[in-house]
Write a protein that holds these residues in place. Sequence first.
Motif, PDB file in Angstrom:
ATOM      1  N   MET A  51       0.826  -1.193   0.000  1.00  0.00           N
ATOM      2  CA  MET A  51       0.000   0.000   0.000  1.00  0.00           C
ATOM      3  C   MET A  51       0.878   1.269   0.000  1.00  0.00           C
ATOM      4  O   MET A  51       0.631   2.178  -0.769  1.00  0.00           O
ATOM      5  N   LEU A  52       1.867   1.287   0.876  1.00  0.00           N
ATOM      6  CA  LEU A  52       2.748   2.453   0.955  1.00  0.00           C
ATOM      7  C   LEU A  52       3.584   2.597  -0.309  1.00  0.00           C
ATOM      8  O   LEU A  52       3.760   3.708  -0.811  1.00  0.00           O
ATOM      9  N   LEU A  53       4.081   1.482  -0.830  1.00  0.00           N
ATOM     10  CA  LEU A  53       4.883   1.528  -2.054  1.00  0.00           C
ATOM     11  C   LEU A  53       4.063   2.097  -3.220  1.00  0.00           C
ATOM     12  O   LEU A  53       4.559   2.905  -4.003  1.00  0.00           O
ATOM     13  N   LYS A  54       2.799   1.697  -3.332  1.00  0.00           N
ATOM     14  CA  LYS A  54       1.923   2.240  -4.372  1.00  0.00           C
ATOM     15  C   LYS A  54       1.763   3.751  -4.194  1.00  0.00           C
ATOM     16  O   LYS A  54       1.851   4.505  -5.158  1.00  0.00           O
ATOM     17  N   ALA A  55       1.544   4.172  -2.969  1.00  0.00           N
ATOM     18  CA  ALA A  55       1.351   5.601  -2.697  1.00  0.00           C
ATOM     19  C   ALA A  55       2.600   6.399  -3.063  1.00  0.00           C
ATOM     20  O   ALA A  55       2.506   7.447  -3.711  1.00  0.00           O
ATOM     21  N   VAL A  56       3.745   5.913  -2.661  1.00  0.00           N
ATOM     22  CA  VAL A  56       5.010   6.604  -2.963  1.00  0.00           C
ATOM     23  C   VAL A  56       5.240   6.641  -4.474  1.00  0.00           C
ATOM     24  O   VAL A  56       5.660   7.662  -5.027  1.00  0.00           O
ATOM     25  N   THR A  57       4.937   5.544  -5.153  1.00  0.00           N
ATOM     26  CA  THR A  57       5.083   5.496  -6.613  1.00  0.00           C
ATOM     27  C   THR A  57       4.162   6.517  -7.273  1.00  0.00           C
ATOM     28  O   THR A  57       4.599   7.279  -8.145  1.00  0.00           O
ATOM     29  N   PHE A  58       2.905   6.548  -6.865  1.00  0.00           N
ATOM     30  CA  PHE A  58       1.953   7.511  -7.439  1.00  0.00           C
ATOM     31  C   PHE A  58       2.397   8.954  -7.194  1.00  0.00           C
ATOM     32  O   PHE A  58       2.322   9.794  -8.087  1.00  0.00           O
ATOM     33  N   MET A  59       2.881   9.238  -5.990  1.00  0.00           N
ATOM     34  CA  MET A  59       3.288  10.610  -5.675  1.00  0.00           C
ATOM     35  C   MET A  59       4.533  11.007  -6.469  1.00  0.00           C
ATOM     36  O   MET A  59       4.655  12.152  -6.904  1.00  0.00           O
ATOM     37  N   ASN A  60       5.436  10.069  -6.675  1.00  0.00           N
ATOM     38  CA  ASN A  60       6.619  10.375  -7.480  1.00  0.00           C
ATOM     39  C   ASN A  60       6.263  10.565  -8.948  1.00  0.00           C
ATOM     40  O   ASN A  60       6.842  11.421  -9.622  1.00  0.00           O
ATOM     41  N   LEU A  61       5.310   9.795  -9.439  1.00  0.00           N
ATOM     42  CA  LEU A  61       4.837  10.012 -10.810  1.00  0.00           C
ATOM     43  C   LEU A  61       4.157  11.386 -10.916  1.00  0.00           C
ATOM     44  O   LEU A  61       4.349  12.096 -11.904  1.00  0.00           O
ATOM     45  N   ALA A  62       3.392  11.760  -9.903  1.00  0.00           N
ATOM     46  CA  ALA A  62       2.779  13.091  -9.894  1.00  0.00           C
ATOM     47  C   ALA A  62       3.861  14.166  -9.943  1.00  0.00           C
ATOM     48  O   ALA A  62       3.744  15.142 -10.697  1.00  0.00           O
ATOM     49  N   LEU A  63       4.914  13.997  -9.169  1.00  0.00           N
ATOM     50  CA  LEU A  63       6.027  14.954  -9.169  1.00  0.00           C
ATOM     51  C   LEU A  63       6.634  15.079 -10.564  1.00  0.00           C
ATOM     52  O   LEU A  63       6.870  16.195 -11.038  1.00  0.00           O
ATOM     53  N   ILE A  64       6.855  13.971 -11.228  1.00  0.00           N
ATOM     54  CA  ILE A  64       7.456  13.990 -12.570  1.00  0.00           C
ATOM     55  C   ILE A  64       6.540  14.709 -13.559  1.00  0.00           C
ATOM     56  O   ILE A  64       6.972  15.604 -14.293  1.00  0.00           O
ATOM     57  N   PHE A  65       5.270  14.337 -13.577  1.00  0.00           N
ATOM     58  CA  PHE A  65       4.342  14.942 -14.528  1.00  0.00           C
ATOM     59  C   PHE A  65       4.094  16.420 -14.219  1.00  0.00           C
ATOM     60  O   PHE A  65       4.056  17.256 -15.129  1.00  0.00           O
ATOM     61  N   TYR A  66       3.913  16.767 -12.939  1.00  0.00           N
ATOM     62  CA  TYR A  66       3.726  18.173 -12.575  1.00  0.00           C
ATOM     63  C   TYR A  66       4.937  19.005 -12.966  1.00  0.00           C
ATOM     64  O   TYR A  66       4.804  20.102 -13.506  1.00  0.00           O
TER      65      TYR A  66
END
Length: 128
Positions: A1-16
């Motif tokens: 669960m945490l790994l998914k969250a961290v992955t999603f947030m890092n993808l958000a950082l890249i796209f933003y």
Amino acid sequence: MLLKAVTFMNLALIFYSYAVFSGRKEGLHRKHLLVFGIGLFFDYLGTRQMNLFAMAYGKAPEWHNLTGILSLAGMAFHFLLALIATLLQKADAVNRTFHRVSLTIYSLWLAAFASGAISGMMRISRKG
């Protein structure tokens, strides 16, 4: 669960990051809107996963909750501004003001991103 969250947030950082800085350099175009929307989607997914994690394993610090909610709302507002400007074909007219707002909201989002990372690392170091 945490790994998914961290992955999603890092993808958000890249796209933003790409949308904000490429849009600032090239001017607001539809590709930036699309990339920005993808970043917002990953931000939502990451926030949702973090919320599920917090409910299961303990609440995050209030200051992070506040910055997280404000930054997600700010990015959604930012996306709506970009969408309206694009749909009205007024992107060129709003570019200067939009990019000032863009950097402010992006900076707030980065503060929330960093506060989450710091908060998480502090929790891990206390348990270890």
